[in-house]
Design a protein around this motif. Structure first.
Motif, PDB file in Angstrom:
ATOM      1  N   PRO A 483       0.812  -1.217   0.000  1.00 17.18           N
ATOM      2  CA  PRO A 483       0.000   0.000   0.000  1.00 17.18           C
ATOM      3  C   PRO A 483       0.848   1.272   0.000  1.00 17.18           C
ATOM      4  N   GLU A 487       0.849   4.036  -2.957  1.00 10.76           N
ATOM      5  CA  GLU A 487       0.552   5.434  -2.667  1.00 10.76           C
ATOM      6  C   GLU A 487       1.672   6.345  -3.155  1.00 10.76           C
ATOM      7  N   THR A 557      -3.850   7.106  -2.633  1.00  8.07           N
ATOM      8  CA  THR A 557      -4.418   5.797  -2.309  1.00  8.07           C
ATOM      9  C   THR A 557      -5.511   5.435  -3.284  1.00  8.07           C
TER      10      THR A 557
END
Length: 605
Positions: A483, A487, A557
């Motif tokens: 993640p 991002e 995100t």
């Protein structure tokens, strides 16, 4: 072998509408347009086998049911199938847009009227007859928006007629009717029409699942309800999440979509929303999961059941080495070195984990373990919430040629808890040490070697561009980096799906099982490992390693790809951490009921 009915109907409808759009854009709304559209719509209506009485049945106790066949998202065209029983009738009403009706079966008698007053007094409308016509199979007639007509189905059996409008029915505000054929007081007509979608039976859905064409089965119930019993392979996507999830779940607008709802009305409502999002080939499963079960087909319990059953299948075939909670506790008590690594995403790890575990999520596991400062031969135990992700993690390390002994913590946090030990929480050790450059190179070499040995296809930019432009097949594109890595920078249009979670949540993230899946990364490791496992799961997966290097990237995100969670645990929670704990507790109750032979959880076990 003839092509599936749902596909043939969709192709016939879209081909007809393409020609009608061409005529509309050439002639404009006019009497000439009505004359030109009539034969085109009749050509579709004469294919009566596409509009069978079971798929387009009149609702029980009703005289008329309107089925929405297709609507343009620009609001300039709507096509419907009106099913009626003898006795169905409508008073004199207008359409507010040009329209054409064509007969499929039965007989629908129309009387046509012209309004002769100036319309300034809504209490005193006047109508004058302009003719009448009974529309049967092969007949068509058009009407401009300021005309009025009545409809009455004659006693010649159930009727079906195609109704084409210059704007979708649910956008035609201001339509009116009069009580009598002479006129009278204006009254609002069908302000919010109750629209249905073509039905498919359980047997038809079962046949579609095996006919080789792309199919998405969307379960639009709450995920907690889905977990209590669902059609195997169906994708849980509550209707409230359509706005931000449909585009990611359905990469191709013309893919077949079968909708399951809490009941038939909910299914029809969800199907209507799906069409309004631009998807053109939609049906509903008549009777929902209950009808599927009553027809003798398997119903599975739980969530991510296909992935969990796959994990059990892998453990059975590969004899994945395990370590019980009692044995791990005993080794620790005796002072033996055992490295414990939890392979779940950071939020799950923070919520609940076995004390002393380090976090190394998903396909990051290989590089992080290679980067750990361990004495040669130190055993490595891999944990998750239950079994699946730890099994996949251990086999990844084994298949990549890791020299140290590797074991899956049997039943993960659930097994630890059932053994009477407490679980820890918090972020004091949220990750194993970041791997060094040498560990990353080692991981990339091992991943590449494994991919070559197992025939994992690596594609190039030309392949990717061609597939994304191909409107005959669905292609998913995922960035399987962490993640944080996603991002920091990812390619436009690539959804975030960290490798290990994509394997775990595959059905919830890819609604079309036969679609191509392209997985990309930034480190040359995770896409190869993810594609390796996806192909073992029977998916057509391709790797695009190092895809983000040297390119313009977006940052931020991605909430679109996140699959749904059960709502009930969240309703009880007071903060995000407690919400995750509630969810994990809820899910752990399901994990010990996997039926590996059937690749899922069978209903009632």
């Amino acid at each position: 072998m003839s092509r599936p009915l749902m596909t043939r109907r969709h192709e016939a409808v879209q081909s007809t509408l393409d020609e009608i759009r061409r005529l509309r854009d050439t002639l404009g709304p006019s009497e000439e347009l009505l004359d030109a559209v009539g034969p085109v719509l009749t050509g579709l209506a004469l294919q009566g086998e596409l509009f069978d009485t079971e798929a387009f049945a009149v609702d029980a106790g009703a005289l008329m049911t309107i089925y929405e066949l297709s609507v343009d998202i620009d609001g300039r065209l709507g096509l419907y199938a009106s099913a009626g029983m003898p006795g169905k009738q409508q008073p004199p009403h207008d359409h507010r847009t040009w329209s054409v009706i064509a007969g499929v079966r039965g007989a629908e008698h129309n009387q046509y009227f012209e309004r002769t007053d100036d319309g300034r007094d809504p209490q005193r409308g006047r109508l004058e007859p302009k003719g009448e016509r009974t529309l049967r199979r092969g007949d068509a007639n058009g009407m401009m928006g300021d005309g009025f007509h009545t409809i009455r189905v004659l006693d010649e059996g159930p009727a079906m007629h195609l109704h084409l409008y210059g704007h979708p029915l649910d956008r035609l505000a201001g339509r009116i009717y009069f009580d009598g054929v002479d006129g009278g007081e204006e009254r609002p007509f069908m302000g919010r029409p109750d629209l249905r979608t073509a039905r498919v039976t359980a047997a038809e859905l079962a046949a579609m699942r095996a006919d080789g064409e792309e199919l998405a089965v969307l379960d639009t119930r709450d995920v907690a309800v889905h977990s209590s019993g669902h059609v195997p392979g169906s994708c849980p996507v509550p209707a409230a999440e359509f706005e931000w999830r449909l585009a990611g779940l359905l990469p191709r607008r013309a893919v077949r979509v079968v909708v399951i709802g809490e009941d038939d009305m909910a299914a029809h409502g969800a199907a209507h929303q799906i069409r309004r999002s631009g998807f053109t080939n939609v049906a509903v499963l008549a009777g929902g999961v209950e009808a599927w079960s009553a027809a003798g087909y398997d119903v599975h319990d739980g969530i991510h059941t296909m992935s969990k059953a796959f994990g059990e299948h892998v453990a059975h075939l590969r004899h994945t080495p395990m370590i019980s909670a009692e044995e791990l506790r005993g080794r620790r008590h005796n002072g033996e070195a055992v490295a414990l690594v939890d392979c779940r995403p950071e939020p799950e790890f923070e919520a609940l984990h076995v004390p002393g575990a380090a976090n190394a999520p998903g396909t990051e596991l290989l590089a992080r373990v290679l980067g750990m400062d361990l004495q040669p031969g130190t055993p490595i135990a891999v944990s998750c919430a239950g079994r699946t992700r730890s099994i996949i993690g251990v086999q990844t390390l084994i298949d990549a040629g890791l020299e140290a002994p590797v074991l899956a913590l049997e039943n993960g946090t659930m097994g630890w808890r059932l053994a009477g030990d407490e679980l820890d929480n918090g972020a004091d050790r949220t990750a194993a040490d970041p791997p060094s450059s040498s560990a990353l190179r080692d991981a990339a070499d091992r991943a590449r070697r494994l991919a070559e040995e197992q025939g994992v296809p690596v594609i190039g930019e030309a392949d990717l561009a061609g597939w994304r432009a191909d409107d005959s097949r669905s292609t998913y594109v995922f960035d399987v980096s962490s993640p944080a890595g996603y991002e920091a920078g990812h390619r436009p249009g690539f959804a975030s799906a960290p490798g290990g979670q994509l394997i775990q949540e595959l059905t919830a993230r890819t609604a079309v099982p036969s679609a191509r899946i392209v997985v990309a990364d930034s480190d040359g490791v995770q896409s190869l490992l993810t594609a390796y496992w996806l192909r073992l799961m029977g998916r057509e997966a391709y790797a695009l390693p190092d895809a983000n290097r040297g390119r313009w990237l977006e940052s931020g995100t991605d909430a679109v790809a996140e699959p749904a969670r059960p709502t009930k645990p969240y309703e009880r929670s007071v903060d995000a951490l407690q919400a995750m704990r509630d969810y994990i507790e809820w899910e752990l109750d399901l994990l010990d009921r996997v039926d590996a032979d059937n690749f899922g959880l069978k209903h009632g076990t």
